[in-house]
Write an enzyme that holds these catalytic residues in place. Structure first.
Site, mmCIF file in Angstrom:
data_model
loop_
_atom_site.group_PDB
_atom_site.id
_atom_site.type_symbol
_atom_site.label_atom_id
_atom_site.label_comp_id
_atom_site.label_asym_id
_atom_site.label_seq_id
_atom_site.Cartn_x
_atom_site.Cartn_y
_atom_site.Cartn_z
ATOM 1 N N ASN A 1 41.434 51.563 35.642
ATOM 2 C CA ASN A 1 40.174 51.376 34.924
ATOM 3 C C ASN A 1 40.354 50.222 33.932
ATOM 4 O O ASN A 1 40.974 50.377 32.893
ATOM 5 C CB ASN A 1 39.800 52.670 34.184
ATOM 6 N N HIS B 1 42.514 51.887 42.492
ATOM 7 C CA HIS B 1 43.881 52.060 42.987
ATOM 8 C C HIS B 1 44.777 50.899 42.580
ATOM 9 O O HIS B 1 45.912 51.096 42.131
ATOM 10 C CB HIS B 1 43.861 52.188 44.509
ATOM 11 N N HIS C 1 31.343 51.065 38.627
ATOM 12 C CA HIS C 1 32.425 51.008 37.644
ATOM 13 C C HIS C 1 33.560 51.965 37.997
ATOM 14 O O HIS C 1 33.345 53.167 38.191
ATOM 15 C CB HIS C 1 31.871 51.349 36.254
ATOM 16 N N HIS D 1 19.855 53.853 27.632
ATOM 17 C CA HIS D 1 20.617 54.342 26.476
ATOM 18 C C HIS D 1 20.204 55.777 26.180
ATOM 19 O O HIS D 1 19.033 56.059 25.933
ATOM 20 C CB HIS D 1 20.344 53.454 25.255
ATOM 21 N N CYS E 1 32.509 50.866 28.437
ATOM 22 C CA CYS E 1 32.772 50.249 29.737
ATOM 23 C C CYS E 1 31.550 49.589 30.367
ATOM 24 O O CYS E 1 31.691 48.840 31.334
ATOM 25 C CB CYS E 1 33.340 51.287 30.698
ATOM 26 N N HIS F 1 25.866 45.655 48.978
ATOM 27 C CA HIS F 1 27.178 45.922 48.379
ATOM 28 C C HIS F 1 26.980 46.660 47.054
ATOM 29 O O HIS F 1 26.051 46.364 46.299
ATOM 30 C CB HIS F 1 27.952 44.621 48.149
#
Length: 487
Positions: free
Chosen positions: A419, A415, A386, A297, A218, A382
């Site tokens: 995802n 919502h 994720h 990582h 993701c 802002h």
């Protein structure tokens, strides 16, 4: 006012911290004023004759030449600015919406799921933070589902071409002008590749630098932006196209392993297309400028490597398993990432406090004190976190001490769209724009987590007051948001 002075004390502490922040942030500027005044007074006392005595023509020419050459070297060696002209997020057709009831009805008709698995999915779905209007591909709506290669290609084409058609329509860019193409999709990597599919569809030029990123989870959307940015540093006066998506058709799990059933309840259809440019003249029409990308990582650690793992269960059914240690590992990855990002974006006031806390803990045995968490609200206007799930958003809201307003875009994206993997941070940015909250100079932090395990950040600055573009995915429903979500 509280009789004990509670609210007054809170406000006073906030004002003191804000004053401290402004003082240190503008300290050098404040020092510069008297320095410039002294310099002006000294220069004003020097006569033209004195200047001629001190500087002969040869020395003057040498200084000018050195300054010109230095300026040329500086401007040629500095990194090129990367601009975001526009982006587009795919909005699936309404017939692909899946409510809780539809999800459970369809799942109960699939004989692979046991009663225990169905009840588990129902509980996860209720607590997930997803609403009643997320989307699943047509292949999963079918009874029985059709997880075929042809159906997976059809899903990929609908999402990718849908986002690209909207992007090209809004920007009026000729696709043949694009010099760099980066596509990321973690779990569906056919031959020919998805990047080749785009080249074929839009007849992109033959010397395009194309990349297809797979298996990176993701957070791959930020990785794709970072790669495109690096390519734009090499290739002058061109555009880079970044496409981020995930494919559900062949990755729906039809078994009864609870750790592998969770993705069924969270992941939904979505994708984004982003157009970048390194042309100086494009600054005027661009929305944002890329400021930083930071990649972390943790793959050298075994637990981190295995916490999001595609495998087969005992019945040889393939799925993605999510470890119980996922949130703890994500927290460690976040700490590493913000340790690198902090010095790049935080005001000097926060860096001093962080360093002081580190020294106190390291050298004065102040181990009983909690580590100082910098106030990233001073660095960013802002936050696009994720939308991996409610737990992810909750954890970052708590760890970074954010307000409900700061995580509103992430919660509402989860919502409304679920995802959508690597593209979720763009749906969140689109939400902020649709609300009319993006102002010139605002700084945006996109942060994403992915398998491996990785935590990646991208920082943008708005170049103007931004209005939502045509075909913004929120344009038909933004008036209904934010909605109240039971936590």
């Amino acid at each position: 006012m509280d009789a004990n002075g509670g609210p007054v004390q809170i406000r006073s502490k906030n004002y003191v911290k804000l004053g401290y922040h402004y003082l240190l942030t503008h300290f050098l500027k404040l020092l510069l004023i008297p320095f410039m005044a002294v310099m002006f007074m000294n220069v004003s006392l020097i006569s033209l004759n004195q200047l001629q005595v001190h500087y002969n023509s040869t020395g003057f020419i040498f200084i000018i030449t050195f300054a010109i050459l230095g300026s040329i070297v500086f401007f040629m060696s500095r990194p090129r600015s990367i601009y975001l002209l526009d982006y587009s997020c795919y909005l699936p057709p309404s017939n692909q919406k899946v409510s809780y009831q539809t999800f459970m009805n369809n799942s109960s008709l699939i004989q692979d799921f046991s009663e225990t698995s169905l009840e588990f999915q129902r509980k996860i779905l209720i607590r997930s933070g997803l609403g009643e209007e997320t989307y699943l591909p047509e292949s999963i709506h079918c009874i029985p589902p059709r997880p075929t290669m042809a159906a997976a290609r059809e899903e990929a084409e609908q999402v990718i071409f849908g986002a690209l058609d909207s992007l090209f329509e809004n920007t009026k860019i000729n696709p043949r002008e694009i010099g760099v193409l980066v596509v990321n999709c973690s779990l569906f990597n056919p031959t020919p590749s998805l990047s080749a599919m785009i080249v074929n569809k839009y007849k992109l030029r033959g010397n395009i630098k194309s990349f297809n990123l797979g298996g990176m989870g993701c957070s791959a959307g930020v990785i794709a932006i970072d790669l495109a940015s690096d390519m734009l540093q090499i290739h002058r006066n061109t555009f880079a196209l970044v496409v981020s998506t995930e494919n559900i058709t062949q990755n729906w799990y039809f078994g009864n392993n609870k750790a592998m059933l969770i993705p069924n309840c969270l992941f939904r259809v979505g994708g984004s297309a982003v157009l970048l440019s390194n042309k100086p003249l494009d600054r005027k029409r661009s929305k944002y400028k890329l400021v930083h990308t930071v990649r972390t990582h943790k793959g050298s650690d075994e637990k981190a490597f295995n916490c999001v793992y595609q495998e087969q269960d005992e019945c040889l059914k393939t799925g993605v398993s999510l470890s119980k240690d996922l949130m703890a590992i994500a927290g460690e990855a976040l700490k590493t990432n913000i340790t690198t990002l902090g010095p790049l974006v935080l005001p000097i006031s926060e860096q001093i406090l962080f360093f002081a806390a580190f020294v106190a803990k390291r050298f004065f045995n102040a181990k009983e004190k909690k580590p100082y968490i910098p106030d990233f609200k001073l660095a960013f206007d802002h936050f696009c976190i994720h939308a991996g799930g409610r737990a992810v958003i909750d954890e970052l809201e708590k760890s970074l001490k954010l307000s409900p307003k700061h995580v509103e875009a992430s919660r509402m994206t989860l919502h409304r769209f679920g995802n959508t993997s690597s593209s979720s941070i763009w749906y969140e940015l689109a939400y902020t724009e649709a609300k009319g909250r993006m102002r010139k100079g605002n700084r945006v932090w996109q942060i994403a987590f992915g398998s491996g395990f990785k935590c990646n950040s991208a920082v943008w600055v708005a170049l103007r007051d931004i209005k939502p573009t045509v075909n913004n995915p929120w344009e038909h429903c933004i008036h209904r948001y934010p909605v109240k979500i039971d936590l």
